[in-house]
Write an enzyme that holds these catalytic residues in place. Structure first.
Site, PDB file in Angstrom:
ATOM      1  N   TYR A  81       0.834  -1.206   0.000  1.00 51.90           N
ATOM      2  CA  TYR A  81       0.000   0.000   0.000  1.00 51.90           C
ATOM      3  C   TYR A  81       0.865   1.251   0.000  1.00 51.90           C
ATOM      4  O   TYR A  81       0.638   2.181  -0.783  1.00 51.90           O
ATOM      5  CB  TYR A  81      -0.925  -0.018   1.217  1.00 51.90           C
ATOM      6  CG  TYR A  81      -1.840   1.182   1.300  1.00 51.90           C
ATOM      7  CD1 TYR A  81      -3.014   1.240   0.555  1.00 51.90           C
ATOM      8  CD2 TYR A  81      -1.532   2.264   2.115  1.00 51.90           C
ATOM      9  CE1 TYR A  81      -3.860   2.331   0.616  1.00 51.90           C
ATOM     10  CE2 TYR A  81      -2.369   3.367   2.179  1.00 51.90           C
ATOM     11  CZ  TYR A  81      -3.533   3.395   1.447  1.00 51.90           C
ATOM     12  OH  TYR A  81      -4.355   4.494   1.505  1.00 51.90           O
ATOM     13  N   LYS A  87       0.976   4.113  -3.041  1.00 49.40           N
ATOM     14  CA  LYS A  87       0.598   5.510  -2.852  1.00 49.40           C
ATOM     15  C   LYS A  87       1.776   6.455  -3.107  1.00 49.40           C
ATOM     16  O   LYS A  87       1.577   7.577  -3.603  1.00 49.40           O
ATOM     17  CB  LYS A  87       0.025   5.709  -1.447  1.00 49.40           C
ATOM     18  CG  LYS A  87      -1.320   5.017  -1.251  1.00 49.40           C
ATOM     19  CD  LYS A  87      -2.368   5.507  -2.255  1.00 49.40           C
ATOM     20  CE  LYS A  87      -3.740   4.939  -1.996  1.00 49.40           C
ATOM     21  NZ  LYS A  87      -4.771   5.450  -2.927  1.00 49.40           N
TER      22      LYS A  87
END
Length: 238
Positions: free
Chosen positions: A146, A150
């Site tokens: 994650y 991002k």
């Protein structure tokens, strides 16, 4: 916000807690909203879209343009969180799946909708990154995929902004912290730590994230280029 009335806006990830708030805020501002997701959550004129599939994303862009005659704005907000696995144990397939939605999906949406904007010489894009893209959150949660995805969204935003600003398309991003959504409620055992690290003393409301996006899409943010607005209640300050 000035300049959103009658704008045609596509929103990916429209079925989530943040996505539905975005759609609602933009409709309130007078925009014509197209909700792109796998499931119709009633957030606007629905277009079924799999952001990991290039053909699906291109078809969604064509559908919006066919129905509305143009596309003025894009909010690339589709994302998933499914790490919770130590990096040394994470299956490559899981890493690939997170990046496919969170990073590749943003690229495909920007590319497909951006082409139409570039042809017209005008457009506005806001990508949803995360504070985790620049600030690795120190919790028991393991989320290397994650975080990497991002960070990629943030870098992609700056790259597209540099390429497209001179051609009339401005690209920016927002980076939310912890937002009070049903997804967050699955992590209640970590609430005390997260709140203790947030100077504001609470989680963001989806409507506050939507407000930041409405601003970046508005005429009032006309000179913003490659910017990334933190909506984290000060979490990354400490």
């Amino acid at each position: 916000m000035q300049g959103l009335t009658d704008k045609v806006v596509a929103v990916t990830g429209a079925g989530g807690g943040i996505g539905s708030a975005i759609c609602g805020r933009l409709r309130d501002e007078g925009a014509r909203v197209y909700a792109l997701d796998l499931v119709d959550a009633g957030g606007g004129e629905f277009v079924r879209t799999d952001v990991t599939d290039e053909t699906s994303v291109r078809a969604a862009a064509e559908t919006v343009v066919e129905r509305a005659g143009r596309v003025d704005c894009l909010v690339a907000g589709a994302g998933i969180v499914e790490d919770d696995v130590p990096a040394e144990q994470m299956p490559a397939e899981q890493f690939d799946r997170v990046l496919a939605v969170n990073l590749r999906g943003v690229f495909l949406a920007c590319q497909a909708f951006g082409r139409h904007m570039l042809d017209r010489g005008q457009g506005r894009i806001v990508n949803i990154s995360s504070m985790s893209g620049n600030h690795v959150v120190n919790t028991p949660q393991k989320q290397c995929a994650y975080n990497a995805s991002k960070a990629g969204v943030s870098a992609l935003t700056r790259s597209l902004a540099a390429e497209w600003a001179g051609r009339g398309v401005r690209v920016n991003a927002i980076s939310p912290g912890y937002v009070d959504t049903p997804l967050l409620s699955l992590k209640r055992h970590q609430f005390d730590q997260w709140l203790g690290n947030t100077p504001a003393g609470r989680f963001a409301r989806p409507e506050e994230v939507a407000a930041a996006i409405a601003f970046l899409l508005s005429d009032e943010a006309g000179f913003f280029c490659g910017s990334e607005l933190l909506v984290d209640g000060g979490y990354t300050l400490i």
